[in-house]
Structure formats: structure tokens, C-alpha cells
Design an enzyme around this catalytic site. Structure first.
Site, PDB file in Angstrom:
ATOM      1  N   SER A  51      42.946  41.821  39.015  1.00  0.00           N
ATOM      2  CA  SER A  51      41.582  41.488  38.624  1.00  0.00           C
ATOM      3  C   SER A  51      40.840  40.736  39.716  1.00  0.00           C
ATOM      4  O   SER A  51      39.610  40.648  39.688  1.00  0.00           O
ATOM      5  CB  SER A  51      41.583  40.658  37.341  1.00  0.00           C
ATOM      6  OG  SER A  51      42.066  41.408  36.247  1.00  0.00           O
ATOM      7  N   GLY A 246      36.177  44.573  39.139  1.00  0.00           N
ATOM      8  CA  GLY A 246      34.958  45.334  39.341  1.00  0.00           C
ATOM      9  C   GLY A 246      34.019  45.359  38.153  1.00  0.00           C
ATOM     10  O   GLY A 246      34.209  44.663  37.153  1.00  0.00           O
ATOM     11  N   CYS A 273      40.248  41.884  28.839  1.00  0.00           N
ATOM     12  CA  CYS A 273      39.406  41.641  30.003  1.00  0.00           C
ATOM     13  C   CYS A 273      38.537  42.863  30.332  1.00  0.00           C
ATOM     14  O   CYS A 273      37.619  43.173  29.595  1.00  0.00           O
ATOM     15  CB  CYS A 273      40.268  41.206  31.186  1.00  0.00           C
ATOM     16  SG  CYS A 273      39.331  40.415  32.507  1.00  0.00           S
ATOM     17  N   ASN A 315      39.631  35.211  33.866  1.00  0.00           N
ATOM     18  CA  ASN A 315      39.185  35.653  35.187  1.00  0.00           C
ATOM     19  C   ASN A 315      38.254  36.834  35.008  1.00  0.00           C
ATOM     20  O   ASN A 315      38.695  37.972  34.892  1.00  0.00           O
ATOM     21  CB  ASN A 315      40.365  36.046  36.074  1.00  0.00           C
ATOM     22  CG  ASN A 315      39.895  36.686  37.369  1.00  0.00           C
ATOM     23  OD1 ASN A 315      38.852  36.335  37.893  1.00  0.00           O
ATOM     24  ND2 ASN A 315      40.650  37.650  37.876  1.00  0.00           N
ATOM     25  N   GLY A 317      33.862  38.174  35.802  1.00  0.00           N
ATOM     26  CA  GLY A 317      32.493  37.899  36.239  1.00  0.00           C
ATOM     27  C   GLY A 317      31.469  38.707  35.489  1.00  0.00           C
ATOM     28  O   GLY A 317      30.265  38.620  35.789  1.00  0.00           O
ATOM     29  N   PHE A 318      31.920  39.525  34.527  1.00  0.00           N
ATOM     30  CA  PHE A 318      31.029  40.326  33.684  1.00  0.00           C
ATOM     31  C   PHE A 318      31.327  39.990  32.227  1.00  0.00           C
ATOM     32  O   PHE A 318      32.418  39.526  31.897  1.00  0.00           O
ATOM     33  CB  PHE A 318      31.229  41.820  33.932  1.00  0.00           C
ATOM     34  CG  PHE A 318      30.819  42.279  35.298  1.00  0.00           C
ATOM     35  CD1 PHE A 318      29.568  42.854  35.513  1.00  0.00           C
ATOM     36  CD2 PHE A 318      31.676  42.146  36.382  1.00  0.00           C
ATOM     37  CE1 PHE A 318      29.184  43.273  36.772  1.00  0.00           C
ATOM     38  CE2 PHE A 318      31.299  42.560  37.654  1.00  0.00           C
ATOM     39  CZ  PHE A 318      30.049  43.122  37.850  1.00  0.00           C
ATOM     40  N   HIS A 357      42.923  36.237  28.788  1.00  0.00           N
ATOM     41  CA  HIS A 357      44.242  36.797  29.094  1.00  0.00           C
ATOM     42  C   HIS A 357      45.323  36.188  28.197  1.00  0.00           C
ATOM     43  O   HIS A 357      45.870  35.121  28.506  1.00  0.00           O
ATOM     44  CB  HIS A 357      44.584  36.559  30.565  1.00  0.00           C
ATOM     45  CG  HIS A 357      43.850  37.457  31.499  1.00  0.00           C
ATOM     46  ND1 HIS A 357      44.361  38.635  31.966  1.00  0.00           N
ATOM     47  CD2 HIS A 357      42.604  37.363  32.011  1.00  0.00           C
ATOM     48  CE1 HIS A 357      43.483  39.233  32.751  1.00  0.00           C
ATOM     49  NE2 HIS A 357      42.405  38.468  32.791  1.00  0.00           N
ATOM     50  N   GLU A 359      48.350  37.056  27.836  1.00  0.00           N
ATOM     51  CA  GLU A 359      49.687  37.039  28.442  1.00  0.00           C
ATOM     52  C   GLU A 359      49.937  35.736  29.183  1.00  0.00           C
ATOM     53  O   GLU A 359      51.081  35.390  29.471  1.00  0.00           O
ATOM     54  CB  GLU A 359      49.862  38.235  29.381  1.00  0.00           C
ATOM     55  CG  GLU A 359      49.201  38.121  30.738  1.00  0.00           C
ATOM     56  CD  GLU A 359      47.696  38.321  30.702  1.00  0.00           C
ATOM     57  OE1 GLU A 359      47.045  38.127  31.742  1.00  0.00           O
ATOM     58  OE2 GLU A 359      47.171  38.680  29.628  1.00  0.00           O
TER      59      GLU A 359
END
Length: 384
Positions: A51, A246, A273, A315, A317-318, A357, A359
Site C-alpha cells: 500500500s 494508488g 482498504c 494507511n 490517502g483516499f 487494517h 490484520e
């Protein structure tokens, strides 16, 4: 004491700000989106998390490298982070599991790093102005063209519209048996006697696969461009839409249409995510680039269905935008930092997803119940 060594590395931001420091790892120049991570453990997991493809990671914790590195604490064989920024020099590792110094590990994996910079100032810039495009240069001789470096930072196109899932996805189908790590035992192995999960690899972390194997699932991993028809032909009891890097909207040509078909199939779906974001688009929502993003292992999230607050590892950014989801989609989780959507589910299908996340490597284990929920859905569908 003032460090009078000649700088051998530089970090240039797109706004023209330059930080000089001392290089580590592999010499070279790398561009990417500069972000900061607040976790105090797990730097090796972070640097190998797919990621983080396309990103340069600034660590706010000062003791990066103090436990060294090993061959177990990785989330992918190939690290995808484009660079590392730290405040203090790497000390000699002090941990019984360490097999290699972090600087040597970085060099062997082609990652450039810079130390000796004011990471607090960098963090303030990113908190006030948002994530920035940047360029990191490490030149052992110290000959760095700062104007050229600033130009490279400005020229990097950024993550909006960038499809990185295809870069980090596997190229062929494979089976996964390894389960989670335990003290004194190492990694275990699943007998595969439980439900069959097909995990679509958009940049999947190994600990997601280990978490499924820990529950006894038989796990088949398929590339990002695998069609819904191919996935359903494997006769799965459930499908996992993995994390990844991305812009989720950039996957519209190959991933989102197939996710729509998987939703219509009635199979249990669990998105994490990037998989969560693409699921949101597939069911009628939109995503947008966040001004700051979430990167760390201390993010509070509220489960709106139970009132419980989880401390999560994140983690991204969108995010899925508010106001665009259809009535059959329920928002189940929200961030207590900024109120952004952190989880959704379909009211009429066994389909759900979270932005964070579960996990948790690195991070707490407050959210591991989500894998149990996915297992229950698959067992329910199998029994039905």
C-alpha cells in the site's frame, strides 16, 4: 553537538522546501508522495506494505532501526515504499530476532533513506498543507543538484489517477497456507479444512492471508485483473478484496466492473482498504483524495452498529465520500479523527468492508473480529 559531516542526502518538496541530511541504504533519486507515519513499531512491515507503493515515508518515532530487521516481519517480498525519512541515525540493533542492520537491509532492497532531518517540521508541513510530492536523493559523494531535485519533485504527477494496483499484484494464481506468527513457534500452517476464500490481490499484505489461514480457511490468491467469472469458477465460499496502493477510481477499467458482478453473485465479500474503496465505487459511491490521509497505528474508529471504539492501523490517502452511497448501503464505521467513512455493509447482501487494517501488523488487534465475522458469513452461506 553540531554534526559537521558533509550532507550526502537531500529531500526536496514540491513547494521548494529542501532538507539536507545523511544518506542511508541504496544511493539514487526517487520521487513519490511524502507522508508521515506515527507508529512506534513495525517499520519493516510498513516499508514492505504494498500500500506504500509510490510513497516516501517519514517516521515520527525517533528510534527507527533499533530492533534491526529479519526475514519474517515483511508484508511482501519486494518493498514498494520509495524512500524513508528519519530523525536520528540508526543505532546498532538490539533484538534477539534481528538478522541484519536496517541500513544494510535498505541497501539490499534498493531503498534510499535520509537521516538527520527535522521530522517534526516535515510533519507540521504535511499536517498544515497536506501530503506533498517530493524527491529524495542519496549521493555518497555529496554532489546533489538541489534545483534539479526540486524540479523532479514538482514534475512527479501525484497519486490522483495513478493505478498502482497492477504494479504490485501477483502475476499468477497461488495457494496460501501460512498462518500467523506465535512466540516460540514462528509461523504455523493451516490445514485448509475451512471455507475456501479467493483473495483478489491488489497489493495484499501477507498478514491478511495469514489471518485467514489462522481461521482454517483454504486461501487462493488471484491477480488483480482476474474476472468475476474466473473467480466464481473456483467455487469460493467467500471473496476477499485486498488492500493496495494508488487511486481506487483508476481501477475502473478492470476491477470495479468485476466487483459489481461478485456483489451480484451473492457470495460473501470482505473488502480491506483499497478493496473497501473499490467496493464503494462498485455499489454506487465515489472516492476522493484526502487532504492529509491516515498513516499510523493509533487511529480511533467507532463502530456505529455497536458503539465500540477501536484503535486501528491505517494507511490510505483516499476515502469514500459522504452523500453518494445508495440507500441499500449502510455506513458502519467512522473515524473519530475526521469523521470520514471507515466501514460499509450492504443491507441485503453478505458484503462488508473497512478502510483500516484488521490484520494489524503493525498495530493493535482490536479489529480482528472482522475476520471472524467474514468466517461466520461464509459458514452461513455454505450451510444454507
Amino acid at each position: 553537538m553540531l554534526d559537521r559531516r558533509r550532507p550526502t542526502a537531500a529531500l526536496a518538496l514540491a513547494d521548494g522546501t529542501v532538507f539536507l541530511g545523511f544518506g542511508l541504504g541504496c544511493p539514487g533519486v526517487h520521487e513519490g508522495e511524502l507522508v508521515f507515519n506515527t507508529a512506534i513499531t513495525g517499520y519493516q512491515e510498513i516499508l514492505t506494505d504494498p500500500s506504500y507503493a509510490g510513497q516516501i515515508v517519514t517516521f515520527t518515532f525517533p528510534h527507527i532501526g533499533n530492533v534491526g530487521t529479519n526475514e519474517e516481519d515483511i508484508e511482501a517480498t519486494t518493498p514498494y515504499a520509495r524512500g524513508m525519512v528519519i530523525r536520528a541515525p540508526i543505532t546498532e540493533p538490539s533484538n534477539w530476532r534481528s538478522s541484519q542492520h536496517l541500513a544494510a537491509w535498505l541497501e539490499s532492497r534498493g531503498i534510499a533513506a535520509i537521516s538527520g532531518v527535522d521530522t517534526r517540521r516535515i510533519t507540521r508541513i504535511l499536517r498544515e498543507q497536506g501530503a506533498q510530492n517530493a524527491a529524495l536523493a542519496y549521493e555518497p559523494g555529496g554532489e546533489i543538484d538541489l534545483e534539479a531535485l526540486k524540479a523532479r519533485a514538482r514534475a512527479w504527477p501525484g497519486l490522483v489517477g495513478m493505478d498502482l494496483a497492477l504494479e504490485v499484484s501477483c502475476r499468477q494464481r497461488y495457494e496460501w497456507r501460512e498462518s500467523r506468527w506465535r512466540w516460540g513457534e514462528g509461523y504455523g500452517e493451516s490445514d485448509g479444512g475451512g471455507p475456501h476464500v479467493v483473495a483478489v490481490d491488489y497489493g495484499v499484505k501477507r498478514n491478511i492471508l495469514r489471518s485467514l489461514a489462522q481461521l482454517g480457511c483454504r486461501v487462493t490468491v488471484v491477480p488483480a485483473q482476474t474476472s468475476a467469472e474466473e473467480i466464481l469458477a473456483l467455487n469460493p465460499d467467500g471473496v476477499l478484496l485486498s488492500n493496495g496502493p494508488g487511486d481506487p477510481a483508476a481501477t475502473g477499467a478492470y476491477a470495479v466492473p468485476e466487483i459489481r458482478k461478485l456483489v451480484d453473485s451473492g457470495k460473501p465479500l470482505f473488502g480491506i482498504c483499497l478493496g473497501h474503496q473499490m467496493l464503494g465505487i462498485a455499489v454506487g459511491g465515489r472516492t476522493e483524495k484526502m487532504p492529509f490521509g491516515h498513516h499510523g497505528a493509533n487511529h480511533p474508529v467507532k463502530d456505529l452498529t455497536t458503539g465500540k471504539v477501536e484503535i486501528t492501523s491505517q494507511n490510505h490517502g483516499f476515502a469514500i465520500t459522504d452523500g453518494d452511497l445508495p440507500p441499500e448501503v449502510e455506513v458502519t464505521h467512522r473515524s473519530l479523527f475526521d469523521g470520514t467513512i471507515q466501514g460499509i455493509r450492504l443491507k441485503d447482501r453478505p458484503v462488508f468492508s473497512v478502510q483500516y487494517h484488521p490484520e494489524a501488523s503493525p498495530g493493535p488487534q482490536d479489529s480482528s473480529y472482522l475476520f471472524d465475522r467474514f468466517l461466520s458469513l461464509m459458514k452461513g452461506e455454505k450451510a444454507g
